[in-house]
Design a protein around this motif. Structure first.
Motif, PDB file in Angstrom:
ATOM      1  N   UNK A  34     -44.450 -82.927-108.582  1.00  0.00           N
ATOM      2  CA  UNK A  34     -45.678 -83.500-109.136  1.00  0.00           C
ATOM      3  C   UNK A  34     -46.548 -82.488-109.867  1.00  0.00           C
ATOM      4  N   UNK A  35     -46.376 -81.189-109.595  1.00  0.00           N
ATOM      5  CA  UNK A  35     -47.140 -80.137-110.279  1.00  0.00           C
ATOM      6  C   UNK A  35     -46.556 -78.780-109.914  1.00  0.00           C
ATOM      7  N   UNK A  36     -46.966 -77.780-110.663  1.00  0.00           N
ATOM      8  CA  UNK A  36     -46.497 -76.414-110.436  1.00  0.00           C
ATOM      9  C   UNK A  36     -47.526 -75.628-109.623  1.00  0.00           C
ATOM     10  N   UNK A  37     -47.097 -74.510-109.050  1.00  0.00           N
ATOM     11  CA  UNK A  37     -47.969 -73.664-108.226  1.00  0.00           C
ATOM     12  C   UNK A  37     -49.237 -73.288-108.971  1.00  0.00           C
ATOM     13  N   UNK A  38     -50.331 -73.299-108.273  1.00  0.00           N
ATOM     14  CA  UNK A  38     -51.701 -72.966-108.701  1.00  0.00           C
ATOM     15  C   UNK A  38     -52.360 -74.045-109.563  1.00  0.00           C
ATOM     16  N   UNK A  39     -51.658 -75.080-109.966  1.00  0.00           N
ATOM     17  CA  UNK A  39     -52.294 -76.153-110.729  1.00  0.00           C
ATOM     18  C   UNK A  39     -53.216 -76.956-109.813  1.00  0.00           C
ATOM     19  N   UNK A  40     -54.283 -77.467-110.382  1.00  0.00           N
ATOM     20  CA  UNK A  40     -55.212 -78.325-109.651  1.00  0.00           C
ATOM     21  C   UNK A  40     -54.980 -79.746-110.127  1.00  0.00           C
ATOM     22  N   UNK A  41     -54.693 -80.642-109.195  1.00  0.00           N
ATOM     23  CA  UNK A  41     -54.404 -82.031-109.552  1.00  0.00           C
ATOM     24  C   UNK A  41     -55.347 -82.980-108.818  1.00  0.00           C
ATOM     25  N   UNK A  64     -47.406 -74.361-103.451  1.00  0.00           N
ATOM     26  CA  UNK A  64     -46.067 -74.070-103.954  1.00  0.00           C
ATOM     27  C   UNK A  64     -45.301 -75.372-104.110  1.00  0.00           C
ATOM     28  N   UNK A  65     -44.286 -75.322-104.947  1.00  0.00           N
ATOM     29  CA  UNK A  65     -43.373 -76.453-105.138  1.00  0.00           C
ATOM     30  C   UNK A  65     -41.966 -75.903-104.973  1.00  0.00           C
ATOM     31  N   UNK A  66     -41.150 -76.585-104.180  1.00  0.00           N
ATOM     32  CA  UNK A  66     -39.811 -76.074-103.875  1.00  0.00           C
ATOM     33  C   UNK A  66     -38.769 -77.163-104.092  1.00  0.00           C
ATOM     34  N   UNK A  67     -37.730 -76.821-104.830  1.00  0.00           N
ATOM     35  CA  UNK A  67     -36.598 -77.717-105.022  1.00  0.00           C
ATOM     36  C   UNK A  67     -35.712 -77.635-103.785  1.00  0.00           C
ATOM     37  N   UNK A  68     -35.435 -78.779-103.160  1.00  0.00           N
ATOM     38  CA  UNK A  68     -34.659 -78.800-101.923  1.00  0.00           C
ATOM     39  C   UNK A  68     -33.202 -79.212-102.115  1.00  0.00           C
ATOM     40  N   UNK A  69     -32.805 -79.458-103.360  1.00  0.00           N
ATOM     41  CA  UNK A  69     -31.432 -79.868-103.622  1.00  0.00           C
ATOM     42  C   UNK A  69     -31.347 -81.346-103.943  1.00  0.00           C
ATOM     43  N   UNK A  70     -30.140 -81.880-103.818  1.00  0.00           N
ATOM     44  CA  UNK A  70     -29.919 -83.290-104.122  1.00  0.00           C
ATOM     45  C   UNK A  70     -29.677 -84.067-102.843  1.00  0.00           C
ATOM     46  N   UNK A  71     -30.065 -85.340-102.873  1.00  0.00           N
ATOM     47  CA  UNK A  71     -29.782 -86.233-101.757  1.00  0.00           C
ATOM     48  C   UNK A  71     -28.320 -86.662-101.837  1.00  0.00           C
ATOM     49  N   UNK A  72     -27.856 -87.367-100.837  1.00  0.00           N
ATOM     50  CA  UNK A  72     -26.465 -87.833-100.856  1.00  0.00           C
ATOM     51  C   UNK A  72     -26.209 -88.835-101.977  1.00  0.00           C
ATOM     52  N   UNK A  73     -27.288 -89.384-102.577  1.00  0.00           N
ATOM     53  CA  UNK A  73     -27.150 -90.343-103.673  1.00  0.00           C
ATOM     54  C   UNK A  73     -27.339 -89.688-105.037  1.00  0.00           C
ATOM     55  N   UNK A  74     -27.488 -88.343-105.055  1.00  0.00           N
ATOM     56  CA  UNK A  74     -27.578 -87.623-106.311  1.00  0.00           C
ATOM     57  C   UNK A  74     -28.990 -87.445-106.862  1.00  0.00           C
ATOM     58  N   UNK A  75     -30.012 -87.829-106.118  1.00  0.00           N
ATOM     59  CA  UNK A  75     -31.391 -87.658-106.565  1.00  0.00           C
ATOM     60  C   UNK A  75     -31.892 -86.265-106.185  1.00  0.00           C
ATOM     61  N   UNK A  76     -32.732 -85.703-107.028  1.00  0.00           N
ATOM     62  CA  UNK A  76     -33.362 -84.422-106.706  1.00  0.00           C
ATOM     63  C   UNK A  76     -34.393 -84.637-105.610  1.00  0.00           C
ATOM     64  N   UNK A  77     -34.584 -83.618-104.781  1.00  0.00           N
ATOM     65  CA  UNK A  77     -35.589 -83.700-103.728  1.00  0.00           C
ATOM     66  C   UNK A  77     -36.463 -82.462-103.800  1.00  0.00           C
ATOM     67  N   UNK A  78     -37.788 -82.676-103.786  1.00  0.00           N
ATOM     68  CA  UNK A  78     -38.762 -81.602-103.864  1.00  0.00           C
ATOM     69  C   UNK A  78     -39.706 -81.657-102.682  1.00  0.00           C
ATOM     70  N   UNK A  79     -40.244 -80.501-102.334  1.00  0.00           N
ATOM     71  CA  UNK A  79     -41.346 -80.401-101.379  1.00  0.00           C
ATOM     72  C   UNK A  79     -42.478 -79.697-102.104  1.00  0.00           C
ATOM     73  N   UNK A  80     -43.658 -80.321-102.090  1.00  0.00           N
ATOM     74  CA  UNK A  80     -44.828 -79.723-102.724  1.00  0.00           C
ATOM     75  C   UNK A  80     -45.905 -79.571-101.656  1.00  0.00           C
ATOM     76  N   UNK A  81     -46.425 -78.362-101.511  1.00  0.00           N
ATOM     77  CA  UNK A  81     -47.504 -78.082-100.566  1.00  0.00           C
ATOM     78  C   UNK A  81     -48.792 -77.937-101.356  1.00  0.00           C
TER      79      UNK A  81
END
Length: 105
Positions: free
Chosen positions: A69-76, A35-52
């Motif tokens: 870096x990729x979407x759910x079920x993609x193989x990288x 899965x890939x999850x959007x975690x919001x923005x950092x205090x400097x305005x950058x997007x933050x993601x968690x990818x498992x």
């Protein structure tokens, strides 16, 4: 009921996860995105993601960063640096940083 069984089997496999490599090593691996999850923005305005991600042996990898870096079920296939070995809810995880995507299937 099939969905519950599938989720249970996935959880059971996750418990078999082991730490991979040595902290500081640069690895090349072929991984499936869980899965890939959007975690919001950092205090400097950058997007933050968690990818498992997981490998063929069901070892779990986690990436935290400013891009998805990729979407759910993609193989990288990627190169990444191991930055930590973690345990979350009794599941061993290998934390990676600086991924360079070689191929997406």
């Amino acid at each position: 009921e099939k969905t519950v069984r599938k989720i249970y089997k996935e959880m059971e496999k996750s418990l078999m996860s082991n730490h991979v490599g040595v902290v500081g090593d640069r690895i090349t691996a072929t991984l499936t995105v869980r899965f890939a999850k959007y975690l919001g923005e950092t205090e400097w305005g950058y997007s933050k993601f968690m990818v498992s991600l997981k490998d063929a042996a069901d070892n779990i990898y986690i990436y935290y960063g400013s891009h998805c870096i990729a979407e759910a079920t993609e193989i990288v296939t990627l190169k990444a640096t191991i930055t930590d070995h973690n345990i979350y809810e009794n599941i061993k995880q290998t934390i990676i940083k600086r991924p360079k995507i070689i191929e997406v299937n």
